[in-house]
Design an enzyme around this catalytic site. Structure first.
Site, PDB file in Angstrom:
ATOM      1  N   ARG A 159      73.609  38.425  58.408  1.00 41.44           N
ATOM      2  CA  ARG A 159      72.700  37.692  58.199  1.00 41.44           C
ATOM      3  C   ARG A 159      72.629  36.401  58.737  1.00 41.44           C
ATOM      4  O   ARG A 159      73.736  35.986  59.237  1.00 41.44           O
ATOM      5  CB  ARG A 159      72.401  37.440  56.668  1.00 41.44           C
ATOM      6  CG  ARG A 159      72.346  38.643  55.797  1.00 41.44           C
ATOM      7  CD  ARG A 159      72.520  38.211  54.127  1.00 41.44           C
ATOM      8  NE  ARG A 159      72.571  39.386  53.243  1.00 41.44           N
ATOM      9  CZ  ARG A 159      73.475  40.154  52.922  1.00 41.44           C
ATOM     10  NH1 ARG A 159      74.669  40.138  53.298  1.00 41.44           N
ATOM     11  NH2 ARG A 159      73.136  41.288  52.243  1.00 41.44           N
ATOM     12  N   LYS A 182      76.457  37.773  50.471  1.00 44.16           N
ATOM     13  CA  LYS A 182      76.077  37.673  49.225  1.00 44.16           C
ATOM     14  C   LYS A 182      76.587  38.070  47.742  1.00 44.16           C
ATOM     15  O   LYS A 182      77.282  39.045  48.081  1.00 44.16           O
ATOM     16  CB  LYS A 182      74.506  38.316  49.036  1.00 44.16           C
ATOM     17  CG  LYS A 182      73.352  37.641  49.953  1.00 44.16           C
ATOM     18  CD  LYS A 182      72.100  38.419  49.473  1.00 44.16           C
ATOM     19  CE  LYS A 182      70.822  37.654  50.338  1.00 44.16           C
ATOM     20  NZ  LYS A 182      69.656  38.263  50.054  1.00 44.16           N
ATOM     21  N   HIS A 250      66.327  37.384  61.418  1.00 43.17           N
ATOM     22  CA  HIS A 250      66.634  38.267  60.404  1.00 43.17           C
ATOM     23  C   HIS A 250      65.901  39.809  61.310  1.00 43.17           C
ATOM     24  O   HIS A 250      66.553  40.852  60.759  1.00 43.17           O
ATOM     25  CB  HIS A 250      65.805  37.882  59.124  1.00 43.17           C
ATOM     26  CG  HIS A 250      66.550  38.585  57.850  1.00 43.17           C
ATOM     27  ND1 HIS A 250      67.846  38.483  57.589  1.00 43.17           N
ATOM     28  CD2 HIS A 250      66.021  39.552  57.122  1.00 43.17           C
ATOM     29  CE1 HIS A 250      68.199  39.219  56.686  1.00 43.17           C
ATOM     30  NE2 HIS A 250      67.157  39.889  56.312  1.00 43.17           N
ATOM     31  N   ARG A 253      68.780  41.861  62.631  1.00 46.34           N
ATOM     32  CA  ARG A 253      69.694  42.407  61.531  1.00 46.34           C
ATOM     33  C   ARG A 253      69.041  43.616  61.090  1.00 46.34           C
ATOM     34  O   ARG A 253      69.468  44.668  61.169  1.00 46.34           O
ATOM     35  CB  ARG A 253      69.662  41.495  60.255  1.00 46.34           C
ATOM     36  CG  ARG A 253      70.467  42.362  59.151  1.00 46.34           C
ATOM     37  CD  ARG A 253      70.749  41.185  57.983  1.00 46.34           C
ATOM     38  NE  ARG A 253      70.730  41.838  56.600  1.00 46.34           N
ATOM     39  CZ  ARG A 253      72.038  42.309  56.231  1.00 46.34           C
ATOM     40  NH1 ARG A 253      73.123  42.460  56.819  1.00 46.34           N
ATOM     41  NH2 ARG A 253      72.059  42.895  54.967  1.00 46.34           N
ATOM     42  N   HIS A 276      75.025  46.051  51.633  1.00 42.94           N
ATOM     43  CA  HIS A 276      74.257  46.103  50.258  1.00 42.94           C
ATOM     44  C   HIS A 276      74.781  46.532  49.162  1.00 42.94           C
ATOM     45  O   HIS A 276      75.694  47.447  49.275  1.00 42.94           O
ATOM     46  CB  HIS A 276      73.029  47.027  50.818  1.00 42.94           C
ATOM     47  CG  HIS A 276      71.979  46.873  51.882  1.00 42.94           C
ATOM     48  ND1 HIS A 276      71.328  47.684  52.606  1.00 42.94           N
ATOM     49  CD2 HIS A 276      71.667  45.438  52.116  1.00 42.94           C
ATOM     50  CE1 HIS A 276      70.486  46.917  53.339  1.00 42.94           C
ATOM     51  NE2 HIS A 276      70.535  45.662  53.084  1.00 42.94           N
ATOM     52  N   TYR A 285      65.742  51.824  55.175  1.00 49.48           N
ATOM     53  CA  TYR A 285      65.569  51.770  56.658  1.00 49.48           C
ATOM     54  C   TYR A 285      65.381  53.351  57.140  1.00 49.48           C
ATOM     55  O   TYR A 285      64.618  53.430  58.067  1.00 49.48           O
ATOM     56  CB  TYR A 285      66.928  51.447  57.041  1.00 49.48           C
ATOM     57  CG  TYR A 285      67.245  49.833  57.101  1.00 49.48           C
ATOM     58  CD1 TYR A 285      66.618  49.379  57.934  1.00 49.48           C
ATOM     59  CD2 TYR A 285      67.804  49.447  56.095  1.00 49.48           C
ATOM     60  CE1 TYR A 285      66.676  47.757  57.953  1.00 49.48           C
ATOM     61  CE2 TYR A 285      67.987  48.094  56.168  1.00 49.48           C
ATOM     62  CZ  TYR A 285      67.300  47.246  56.897  1.00 49.48           C
ATOM     63  OH  TYR A 285      67.688  45.838  56.738  1.00 49.48           O
TER      64      TYR A 285
END
Length: 305
Positions: A159, A182, A250, A253, A276, A285
């Site tokens: 990110r 995150k 972004h 990524r 994730h 994806y």
């Protein structure tokens, strides 16, 4: 206008998000704006200056009225959902730091968000971007910074906030980058020599001295580089070379993930590289990849109706 005691609580909450929850500055700013919008509505709803007691005793009618107001004001479902998450986060903080217990807000579910597929760039567009990003710095070290940063994001799937947090300490490990993403989730990503070499070259000509723990990507005045500043460099690139409108930091990524998948990477490995929490997020994806295959099939298959 907010009561000083409430503003003090908000300031403590923001520090908590940054220091203990490892939220990015971008997220903290968004959450702060959402909370202030909620408190302004509460001020209007109660027809008086909001107090701590107003916040603690806010009922479900007030909260639903606020959400309805946002909907009437044409906020996207994703923005309404994020706003509710921000306010819930603040109430959780109040539970930790005050006498508040089990507030009614936690019973309210977020509106369903329209799931948008991640938009990746084609491999050709990535190559054009990496080859020409250096043209938009005007100063040699800024040009090299732009290329090093863009290569790092595409080579590692970081990110933008993660890439801009890289320090000299990250460079000391020869094999991998240890990233705290995150929700303070840690992941390990292999160093690609091209990314590390470009960063090393950039640091050799950077005109500012940095400590080992300071972020290495700097703005022209020597302060930590901010995402909007870098994205402005990408806008220049996009316009000059006619690249897709969705090209942002972004999108590289997303391109990292989509291109790995198209070249045979498995979903579990991709999930680990992207950081994730849920495999279902990574599975988005595969939908993008299937669309890519359909396009190739339609244009290239020799037997057509």
């Amino acid at each position: 206008m907010l009561d000083t005691s409430i503003q003090a609580l908000i300031n403590k909450w923001q520090k908590y998000l940054v220091l203990q929850r490892n939220y990015s500055n971008h997220t903290v700013i968004s959450y702060n704006n959402d909370l202030k919008h909620f408190l302004e509505f509460m001020n209007y709803y109660n027809s008086e200056l909001v107090t701590i007691n107003h916040i603690k005793t806010a009922d479900i009618r007030l909260i639903r009225s606020w959400l309805a107001k946002r909907n009437c004001d044409n906020f996207a479902a994703s923005s309404i959902s994020r706003g509710l998450s921000a306010v819930k986060n603040f109430y959780r903080f109040l539970e930790k730091t005050t006498q508040l217990n089990s507030h009614i807000i936690f019973s309210i579910k977020s509106p369903k968000k329209t799931k948008l597929l991640p938009k990746a760039l084609s491999e050709d567009d990535v190559v054009i971007s990496l080859e020409h990003i250096e043209e938009y710095g005007n100063i040699k070290w800024v040009e090299l910074r732009n290329k090093a940063l863009l290569v790092l994001i595409y080579a590692s799937g970081l990110r933008i906030s993660e890439a801009l947090s890289i320090t000299k300490l990250h460079l000391q490990n020869l094999e991998f980058i240890r990233i705290i993403g995150k929700g303070s989730k840690e992941r390990i990503i292999p160093w690609l020599p091209i990314a590390k070499n470009l960063i090393t070259q950039y640091l050799e000509i950077l005109p500012y001295k940095l400590g080992d723990n300071e972020p290495i990507f700097r703005g022209k005045q020597g302060k930590k580089l901010q995402p909007p500043v870098f994205n402005r460099e990408l806008i220049k690139l996009k316009h000059f070379y006619g690249l897709p409108q969705h090209l942002t930091a972004h999108s590289f990524r997303h391109s990292f993930a989509s291109h790995l998948l198209e070249h045979g990477a498995d979903l579990r490995s991709l999930q680990a590289l992207l950081g994730h929490k849920s495999l279902s997020t990574t599975q988005n994806y595969t939908k993008t990849s299937i669309k890519h295959l359909e396009a190739v099939y339609t244009t290239a298959y020799p037997i057509k109706k």
